[in-house]
Design a protein around this motif. Sequence first.
Motif, PDB file in Angstrom:
ATOM      1  N   ALA A 115       3.159  15.362   6.356  1.00  0.00           N
ATOM      2  CA  ALA A 115       2.138  14.464   5.814  1.00  0.00           C
ATOM      3  C   ALA A 115       2.830  13.256   5.199  1.00  0.00           C
ATOM      4  O   ALA A 115       3.791  13.399   4.443  1.00  0.00           O
ATOM      5  CB  ALA A 115       1.299  15.186   4.762  1.00  0.00           C
ATOM      6  N   LEU A 116       2.338  12.080   5.547  1.00  0.00           N
ATOM      7  CA  LEU A 116       2.859  10.829   4.998  1.00  0.00           C
ATOM      8  C   LEU A 116       1.941  10.432   3.840  1.00  0.00           C
ATOM      9  O   LEU A 116       0.728  10.329   4.019  1.00  0.00           O
ATOM     10  CB  LEU A 116       2.817   9.784   6.111  1.00  0.00           C
ATOM     11  CG  LEU A 116       3.361   8.391   5.849  1.00  0.00           C
ATOM     12  CD1 LEU A 116       4.856   8.430   5.550  1.00  0.00           C
ATOM     13  CD2 LEU A 116       3.084   7.494   7.061  1.00  0.00           C
ATOM     14  N   GLU A 132      -3.738   0.349   7.375  1.00  0.00           N
ATOM     15  CA  GLU A 132      -3.896   0.441   8.833  1.00  0.00           C
ATOM     16  C   GLU A 132      -2.544   0.607   9.530  1.00  0.00           C
ATOM     17  O   GLU A 132      -2.448   1.330  10.519  1.00  0.00           O
ATOM     18  CB  GLU A 132      -4.605  -0.806   9.379  1.00  0.00           C
ATOM     19  CG  GLU A 132      -6.072  -0.932   8.971  1.00  0.00           C
ATOM     20  CD  GLU A 132      -6.278  -1.314   7.503  1.00  0.00           C
ATOM     21  OE1 GLU A 132      -5.325  -1.843   6.870  1.00  0.00           O
ATOM     22  OE2 GLU A 132      -7.386  -1.067   6.978  1.00  0.00           O
ATOM     23  N   GLU A 133      -1.518  -0.079   9.026  1.00  0.00           N
ATOM     24  CA  GLU A 133      -0.187   0.020   9.641  1.00  0.00           C
ATOM     25  C   GLU A 133       0.348   1.446   9.521  1.00  0.00           C
ATOM     26  O   GLU A 133       0.858   2.030  10.488  1.00  0.00           O
ATOM     27  CB  GLU A 133       0.776  -0.968   8.965  1.00  0.00           C
ATOM     28  CG  GLU A 133       2.157  -0.935   9.590  1.00  0.00           C
ATOM     29  CD  GLU A 133       3.177  -1.810   8.870  1.00  0.00           C
ATOM     30  OE1 GLU A 133       2.839  -2.476   7.875  1.00  0.00           O
ATOM     31  OE2 GLU A 133       4.349  -1.801   9.330  1.00  0.00           O
ATOM     32  N   ALA A 134       0.220   2.016   8.333  1.00  0.00           N
ATOM     33  CA  ALA A 134       0.720   3.376   8.115  1.00  0.00           C
ATOM     34  C   ALA A 134      -0.117   4.392   8.889  1.00  0.00           C
ATOM     35  O   ALA A 134       0.415   5.360   9.446  1.00  0.00           O
ATOM     36  CB  ALA A 134       0.713   3.700   6.626  1.00  0.00           C
ATOM     37  N   GLN A 135      -1.417   4.154   8.943  1.00  0.00           N
ATOM     38  CA  GLN A 135      -2.317   5.065   9.660  1.00  0.00           C
ATOM     39  C   GLN A 135      -1.980   5.081  11.156  1.00  0.00           C
ATOM     40  O   GLN A 135      -1.926   6.140  11.783  1.00  0.00           O
ATOM     41  CB  GLN A 135      -3.771   4.634   9.418  1.00  0.00           C
ATOM     42  CG  GLN A 135      -4.813   5.500  10.093  1.00  0.00           C
ATOM     43  CD  GLN A 135      -4.801   6.947   9.616  1.00  0.00           C
ATOM     44  OE1 GLN A 135      -4.377   7.242   8.509  1.00  0.00           O
ATOM     45  NE2 GLN A 135      -5.250   7.861  10.472  1.00  0.00           N
ATOM     46  N   ALA A 138       1.152   6.989  11.685  1.00  0.00           N
ATOM     47  CA  ALA A 138       0.900   8.430  11.539  1.00  0.00           C
ATOM     48  C   ALA A 138       0.236   8.994  12.791  1.00  0.00           C
ATOM     49  O   ALA A 138       0.622  10.067  13.277  1.00  0.00           O
ATOM     50  CB  ALA A 138       0.031   8.687  10.306  1.00  0.00           C
ATOM     51  N   GLU A 139      -0.728   8.265  13.313  1.00  0.00           N
ATOM     52  CA  GLU A 139      -1.418   8.747  14.521  1.00  0.00           C
ATOM     53  C   GLU A 139      -0.457   8.834  15.694  1.00  0.00           C
ATOM     54  O   GLU A 139      -0.458   9.811  16.442  1.00  0.00           O
ATOM     55  CB  GLU A 139      -2.594   7.822  14.865  1.00  0.00           C
ATOM     56  CG  GLU A 139      -3.802   8.091  13.962  1.00  0.00           C
ATOM     57  CD  GLU A 139      -4.883   7.011  14.076  1.00  0.00           C
ATOM     58  OE1 GLU A 139      -4.840   6.181  15.011  1.00  0.00           O
ATOM     59  OE2 GLU A 139      -5.759   7.000  13.174  1.00  0.00           O
ATOM     60  N   GLU A 140       0.390   7.814  15.846  1.00  0.00           N
ATOM     61  CA  GLU A 140       1.353   7.806  16.953  1.00  0.00           C
ATOM     62  C   GLU A 140       2.335   8.970  16.851  1.00  0.00           C
ATOM     63  O   GLU A 140       2.860   9.439  17.855  1.00  0.00           O
ATOM     64  CB  GLU A 140       2.132   6.485  16.965  1.00  0.00           C
ATOM     65  CG  GLU A 140       1.319   5.314  17.485  1.00  0.00           C
ATOM     66  CD  GLU A 140       1.962   3.958  17.192  1.00  0.00           C
ATOM     67  OE1 GLU A 140       1.359   2.937  17.572  1.00  0.00           O
ATOM     68  OE2 GLU A 140       3.053   3.920  16.565  1.00  0.00           O
TER      69      GLU A 140
END
Length: 170
Positions: A115-116, A132-135, A138-140
């Motif tokens: 988990a980030l 949005e950048e971190a999300q 995380a998704e990638e």
Amino acid sequence: TGRVCHFKLVLLGDTAVGKSCLVVRFVRDEFFEFQEPTIGAAFLTQSVNLENATVKFEIWDTAGQERYRSLAPMYYRGAAAAIVVYDITNKESFNGAKSWVKELQRRGDPNVVIALAGNKADLHTKRRVEYEEAQKYAEENCILHMETSAKNATNVKDLFREIGEVMYVI
Ligand code: GTP
Ligand code: MG
């Protein structure tokens, strides 16, 4: 409530991002403006109650200062879950978090739940890392992501609960 599961969880991330503050908020529901930098690592435990089970986290809060970096593998070895923390006001700490994620994916347990956590979310006027950048990152990388504040307790319990739920399902 039902069975009790024990999970080893490790916190990783650059110094001063708030790893210890997150753990202290989760375990004792306290916050210290002048939390001391961790020396080596600290061990704490805390449970979360899920619908059908209790998840007991055995938490290793590691030291982020460079001089302790070589100790990290001792703590993430065998960990079922890892919280990689960055500070939303510090871009460099986000880069540091990405390198921790990479290291965990290469050398951690093959099934480790990562988990980030973008901490210090209360300091939104000083934000340098967009949600949005971190999300997207995380998704990638198929990891969880949440913004937290150890200071005002935002999302701290939810973070551990979500990890507990994922681990319980696994
Ligand atoms: P190391 O142990 O050196 O790796 O650092 P750490 O990641 O454990 O950081 P620590 O928890 O010691 O937090 C460093 C400082 O950041 C604390 O003294 C707090 O003042 C501040 N801090 C931590 N969490 C928050 C937060 O959510 N919001 C704000 N505003 N400050 C925070
Ligand atoms: Mg610490």
